[in-house]
Structures are given as C-alpha cells and as structure tokens.
Motif scaffolding. Sequence first.
Motif, mmCIF file in Angstrom:
data_model
loop_
_atom_site.group_PDB
_atom_site.id
_atom_site.type_symbol
_atom_site.label_atom_id
_atom_site.label_comp_id
_atom_site.label_asym_id
_atom_site.label_seq_id
_atom_site.Cartn_x
_atom_site.Cartn_y
_atom_site.Cartn_z
ATOM 1 N N GLU A 180 0.822 -1.211 0.000
ATOM 2 C CA GLU A 180 0.000 0.000 0.000
ATOM 3 C C GLU A 180 0.861 1.268 0.000
ATOM 4 O OE1 GLU A 180 -3.020 -0.185 -0.575
ATOM 5 O OE2 GLU A 180 -3.748 -2.120 0.155
ATOM 6 N N LEU A 181 1.838 1.328 0.875
ATOM 7 C CA LEU A 181 2.651 2.537 0.943
ATOM 8 C C LEU A 181 3.530 2.672 -0.296
ATOM 9 C CD1 LEU A 181 3.295 5.008 2.637
ATOM 10 C CD2 LEU A 181 5.043 3.673 3.829
ATOM 11 N N GLY A 182 4.011 1.555 -0.831
ATOM 12 C CA GLY A 182 4.811 1.618 -2.048
ATOM 13 C C GLY A 182 4.032 2.202 -3.207
ATOM 14 N N ARG A 183 2.802 1.739 -3.395
ATOM 15 C CA ARG A 183 1.959 2.302 -4.468
ATOM 16 C C ARG A 183 1.680 3.776 -4.219
ATOM 17 N NH1 ARG A 183 2.684 -3.180 -5.229
ATOM 18 N NH2 ARG A 183 1.507 -3.970 -7.012
ATOM 19 N N ALA A 184 1.361 4.121 -2.966
ATOM 20 C CA ALA A 184 1.039 5.515 -2.658
ATOM 21 C C ALA A 184 2.217 6.436 -2.964
ATOM 22 C CB ALA A 184 0.639 5.637 -1.188
ATOM 23 N N LEU A 185 3.406 6.048 -2.524
ATOM 24 C CA LEU A 185 4.589 6.886 -2.750
ATOM 25 C C LEU A 185 4.904 7.001 -4.234
ATOM 26 C CD1 LEU A 185 6.976 5.648 0.114
ATOM 27 C CD2 LEU A 185 5.392 7.583 0.146
ATOM 28 N N GLN A 186 4.816 5.882 -4.958
ATOM 29 C CA GLN A 186 5.183 5.924 -6.376
ATOM 30 C C GLN A 186 4.184 6.731 -7.196
ATOM 31 O OE1 GLN A 186 8.055 4.992 -7.417
ATOM 32 N NE2 GLN A 186 7.675 5.602 -9.539
ATOM 33 N N LEU A 187 2.902 6.585 -6.925
ATOM 34 C CA LEU A 187 1.915 7.382 -7.652
ATOM 35 C C LEU A 187 2.086 8.870 -7.351
ATOM 36 C CD1 LEU A 187 -1.295 5.165 -7.299
ATOM 37 C CD2 LEU A 187 0.204 5.377 -9.302
ATOM 38 N N THR A 188 2.426 9.188 -6.105
ATOM 39 C CA THR A 188 2.695 10.589 -5.758
ATOM 40 C C THR A 188 3.903 11.106 -6.514
ATOM 41 O OG1 THR A 188 1.722 10.271 -3.564
ATOM 42 C CG2 THR A 188 3.143 12.183 -3.854
ATOM 43 N N ASN A 189 4.952 10.294 -6.598
ATOM 44 C CA ASN A 189 6.129 10.690 -7.374
ATOM 45 C C ASN A 189 5.770 10.933 -8.837
ATOM 46 O OD1 ASN A 189 8.258 10.837 -5.516
ATOM 47 N ND2 ASN A 189 8.590 8.627 -5.568
ATOM 48 N N PHE A 220 -2.660 5.460 0.611
ATOM 49 C CA PHE A 220 -2.197 6.066 1.860
ATOM 50 C C PHE A 220 -3.111 5.682 3.020
ATOM 51 C CE2 PHE A 220 0.145 9.459 -0.643
ATOM 52 C CZ PHE A 220 1.395 9.180 -0.107
ATOM 53 N N ALA A 221 -4.416 5.727 2.783
ATOM 54 C CA ALA A 221 -5.380 5.394 3.836
ATOM 55 C C ALA A 221 -5.221 3.943 4.269
ATOM 56 C CB ALA A 221 -6.798 5.663 3.345
ATOM 57 N N ALA A 222 -5.014 3.048 3.311
ATOM 58 C CA ALA A 222 -4.838 1.636 3.647
ATOM 59 C C ALA A 222 -3.535 1.422 4.419
ATOM 60 C CB ALA A 222 -4.844 0.795 2.370
ATOM 61 N N ALA A 223 -2.469 2.120 4.026
ATOM 62 C CA ALA A 223 -1.199 2.025 4.757
ATOM 63 C C ALA A 223 -1.359 2.544 6.178
ATOM 64 C CB ALA A 223 -0.115 2.802 4.020
ATOM 65 N N HIS A 224 -2.116 3.635 6.326
ATOM 66 C CA HIS A 224 -2.355 4.198 7.653
ATOM 67 C C HIS A 224 -3.099 3.210 8.543
ATOM 68 C CE1 HIS A 224 -2.980 7.231 10.729
ATOM 69 N NE2 HIS A 224 -4.276 6.982 10.702
ATOM 70 N N GLU A 225 -4.026 2.464 7.965
ATOM 71 C CA GLU A 225 -4.760 1.464 8.745
ATOM 72 C C GLU A 225 -3.804 0.390 9.272
ATOM 73 O OE1 GLU A 225 -8.003 1.320 9.808
ATOM 74 O OE2 GLU A 225 -7.885 3.415 9.142
ATOM 75 N N VAL A 226 -2.846 -0.015 8.452
ATOM 76 C CA VAL A 226 -1.851 -0.993 8.910
ATOM 77 C C VAL A 226 -1.075 -0.432 10.096
ATOM 78 C CG1 VAL A 226 0.204 -2.326 8.301
ATOM 79 C CG2 VAL A 226 -1.634 -2.029 6.616
ATOM 80 N N LEU A 227 -0.598 0.802 9.954
ATOM 81 C CA LEU A 227 0.203 1.415 11.013
ATOM 82 C C LEU A 227 -0.629 1.681 12.265
ATOM 83 C CD1 LEU A 227 2.238 3.896 8.799
ATOM 84 C CD2 LEU A 227 3.118 1.854 9.935
ATOM 85 N N ARG A 228 -1.897 2.053 12.090
ATOM 86 C CA ARG A 228 -2.753 2.354 13.228
ATOM 87 C C ARG A 228 -3.023 1.123 14.083
ATOM 88 N NH1 ARG A 228 -8.502 5.357 12.473
ATOM 89 N NH2 ARG A 228 -9.105 3.285 11.735
ATOM 90 N N ALA A 229 -2.931 -0.060 13.462
ATOM 91 C CA ALA A 229 -3.105 -1.306 14.206
ATOM 92 C C ALA A 229 -1.898 -1.626 15.081
ATOM 93 C CB ALA A 229 -3.379 -2.454 13.235
#
Length: 279
Positions: free
Chosen positions: A153-162, A217-226
Amino acid sequence: MQAAFDPAALQARVSGSSFYTAMRLMPKAERAAMFAIYAFCRLVDDIADDGTRPRPARAEELRQWRADLAALYENRPAGRAAFLADAVRDFGLRQADFLAVVDGMAMDVEADIRAPDRATLDLYCDRVASAVGRLSICVFGMEERPGHRLAHELGRALQLTNILRDLEEDAEIGRLYLPREALAAAGITSSDPAIVITDPRIDQISRGLAAEAEAHFAAAHEVLRARPRGRLFAPRLMGAVYRCLLRDMLAQGWAPPRRRVRIGKPRLLWIVARCGLGG
C-alpha cells in the motif's frame, strides 16, 4: 562503468530529505541497513536514467548487477553488491526483492515508458517501490503479513505521488507514467509526453490518479494504526510527508502551468514531531 558505493556522497545527496531525517533517528544497525538499501536503489536508478549512454550498455550494467547479487547470495565475491552483505546477513533481506528493483529499472531501460496500461503500471510500481518496501520492513522488524501489506500500500502511494509530482521531469526524458486507460477516458489519444503534459485535461487524469494514491495512503495508515510489531517511525514519516505533498498538489491542481510542490524544513520538522507522537 558505474561508480562504486560512496557513503559520504550518498549522505550529501539525501541530506535534508524526509528519508534522511527518518534514517537518522533509527538505531545504528538499522540505519546502516537502510542506507545500504537506499544506495542500491540510487545506483540502479542512475543506470536507468542515464540518457548519455546507449540502452544496450545500460542493460548490460543491470545484468552485471543481477550477477553480483547472485554471487552475494552464494557467498562468492560480490563485486559492486558487496556493500549489501551486512544488511542481507543481519536482516534476512531477500534476493528476489533486490532483483525485482533491478527488473523495474530494466523496464525504463528497455524503452521509455509512455502511457502504460494499468497492469504494466502496477507491475512497475511493485518493482520500483513496493519491492523496496519489502526490503525495508525486514529492517523495521515487522512480521511478514502486516509488513507486506504495508509495503504494497505505501509503495503504491509513494510511487503514484512521485509520478504526479514529476510530470515535467519525466516528460523531459521522454517518459509518461499516466495510465493509458485514464488518458483514453479523458479523450486524449496521444502518448507523447510533451503533448500530454500541456493538455488541460491532464488535471482530470491526475486527480483520478491522486484519488488512487490517497486510497493507498489510507490503507497504509490502517496498517500502522493497528500498531504491528516493529520500528514504525520511518514508514509513518514517509507516509505523512508524501501524503502532504499529494494534498498540496490536489490544492494546486495539475492544469498547466504547474509548479513543483515541496515540503519546507519548518513543515518537515512539524511532521517529524507529529509522527514522533504517533500522529
């Protein structure tokens, strides 16, 4: 021939970035491993982006990287990959993930990527971003299941932002990573980067891709929030910084002319403090 790993040059190159800030706050062994992973990524990325040399020469350099990685994992003299030995040994980094990064760079070397279809874009994001995440989660000490989800999730989020931030820079070297299907849906038939990035409809396309990045990003945040096991400050910081970049781009829009969005040092320090508090 490509230059060898130079720690001092790498530090100078990334000093002041959110990556450097996150790595400086890690324990010594983990910090050294993350710098080794980052150095590897920079070295192979430089091969892919070196427009001064013919494609066959760059493809051969990537082939040599694959050979050196094979030697490293077979406990033979590893050439340019030797600096990765400690990180591989200490954190169990997988050869397949290093090779995936090389394969991603090979996609850029084989031909300039221009309006890839969705499947190709997703494969590219997995190789050049999520594979790096899979290496990193080993250093962070995460368990495989939440770690791999975070890497995805975070990899996709960062790359799409780039991709959304680097439209001009990519177009200058003949590349366009916006998906073909999105261009067609907006009525753009050209895949010429110079034409596409000056079309006002690029704002519509970019906002759609930004929505996808935000979902990741939201999905990555859910992982971290757990609160899974591991040292999570670094991925939390990278996610927060890039999410701010994405939201700044959304506020500005992508209709030409555009300006490149940046996170200034005061704001970066504020994000660091917020992440340190678990925000």
